[in-house]
Design a protein around this motif. Sequence first.
Motif, mmCIF file in Angstrom:
data_model
loop_
_atom_site.group_PDB
_atom_site.id
_atom_site.type_symbol
_atom_site.label_atom_id
_atom_site.label_comp_id
_atom_site.label_asym_id
_atom_site.label_seq_id
_atom_site.Cartn_x
_atom_site.Cartn_y
_atom_site.Cartn_z
ATOM 1 N N ARG A 178 4.072 5.597 -5.695
ATOM 2 C CA ARG A 178 3.939 5.614 -7.155
ATOM 3 C C ARG A 178 2.919 6.689 -7.594
ATOM 4 N N ASN A 179 1.800 6.714 -6.849
ATOM 5 C CA ASN A 179 0.766 7.698 -7.195
ATOM 6 C C ASN A 179 1.301 9.129 -7.053
ATOM 7 N N ARG A 180 2.043 9.400 -6.015
ATOM 8 C CA ARG A 180 2.633 10.736 -5.827
ATOM 9 C C ARG A 180 3.616 11.066 -6.951
ATOM 10 N N GLN B 245 4.006 1.518 -1.115
ATOM 11 C CA GLN B 245 4.649 1.644 -2.426
ATOM 12 C C GLN B 245 3.665 2.184 -3.466
ATOM 13 N N GLN B 246 2.431 1.789 -3.362
ATOM 14 C CA GLN B 246 1.403 2.256 -4.282
ATOM 15 C C GLN B 246 1.193 3.770 -4.131
ATOM 16 N N ARG B 247 1.200 4.199 -2.875
ATOM 17 C CA ARG B 247 1.041 5.625 -2.624
ATOM 18 C C ARG B 247 2.213 6.407 -3.207
ATOM 19 N N SER C 167 3.673 9.917 -10.006
ATOM 20 C CA SER C 167 2.993 10.140 -11.275
ATOM 21 C C SER C 167 2.333 11.516 -11.320
ATOM 22 N N ARG C 168 1.872 11.963 -10.168
ATOM 23 C CA ARG C 168 1.263 13.307 -10.124
ATOM 24 C C ARG C 168 2.349 14.382 -10.250
ATOM 25 N N GLU D 7 0.834 -1.210 0.000
ATOM 26 C CA GLU D 7 0.000 0.000 0.000
ATOM 27 C C GLU D 7 0.869 1.262 0.000
#
Length: 196
Positions: A191-193, A187-189, A195-196, A185
Motif C-alpha cells: 500500500r505504501n509503495r 500488504q502494508q508495504r 501511494s508513493r 506487514e
Amino acid sequence: TGAITSLQRQMEIKESELRRIRSESETVQKQLRAREVQLQTVSDKFCSLTEEQKQEIMMVMMGEENHSLQQVVKEQESQLAEQNKLISELQETISQLRAEVVTTRLQLLEQKKAQKEIQSQAEALQHKELQTRVALERISSKFERYRSKIIQATFSVEGSQVPPAELTDDEVLDAVQKIVNERIEFQQRLRNRGSR
C-alpha cells in the motif's frame, strides 16, 4: 416374598386353631345333646314305677341331675364364651394378616415397577453415553485433521522450517499468528509503495 410366606404361615396356623376351637365347640354341643338323651332315658324308666315312687325318686334324682346339669351348663357356657371370644380374635388376626399380605404384595409390585424404571433409565443413560463417545471421537478426529492441515499449510510456506518434533497447540497458534502478521506487514508495504 419371605414376608408374604411368613404371613401366610401365620394365617394358616390361626385358621388351624380356629378349626380346632370350632371342633371343640361342636363336641361340647354334642355332650349337651347326650345329656338330654340321658334325661329322656331316666324319664322313661320312671314311667314304669308307681306314682309315689316316681315322685320321690324323681324329686331326688331331678334335684341332683338339675344341680349337675346346671354346673355342666355353666362350665360349657363359659367354655363357649371363651371359645367365641377366641374365634373372634382369631378372625380379626386372620383379617389383619390377609391385609398385610395384600399390602406386602402391593409393595413388591411397586418395587418391581421402580426397579424396571431405574433399569430403563440406566439403559437410556448407557445409550446416551455411547452416542456421546461416538460424537466425541468424530469431533476429535475432525479436530486432528483440521490441526494437521493447519500445520501443513503453515510450514509449507516458503522460508518456513519443518518442525523438528510434534508441536503443541500454542506453538501452532504462534506460527499461524506469525504468518498472519507477516502478510499484514507485506500488504502494508504494498500500500505504501502504491501511494508513493
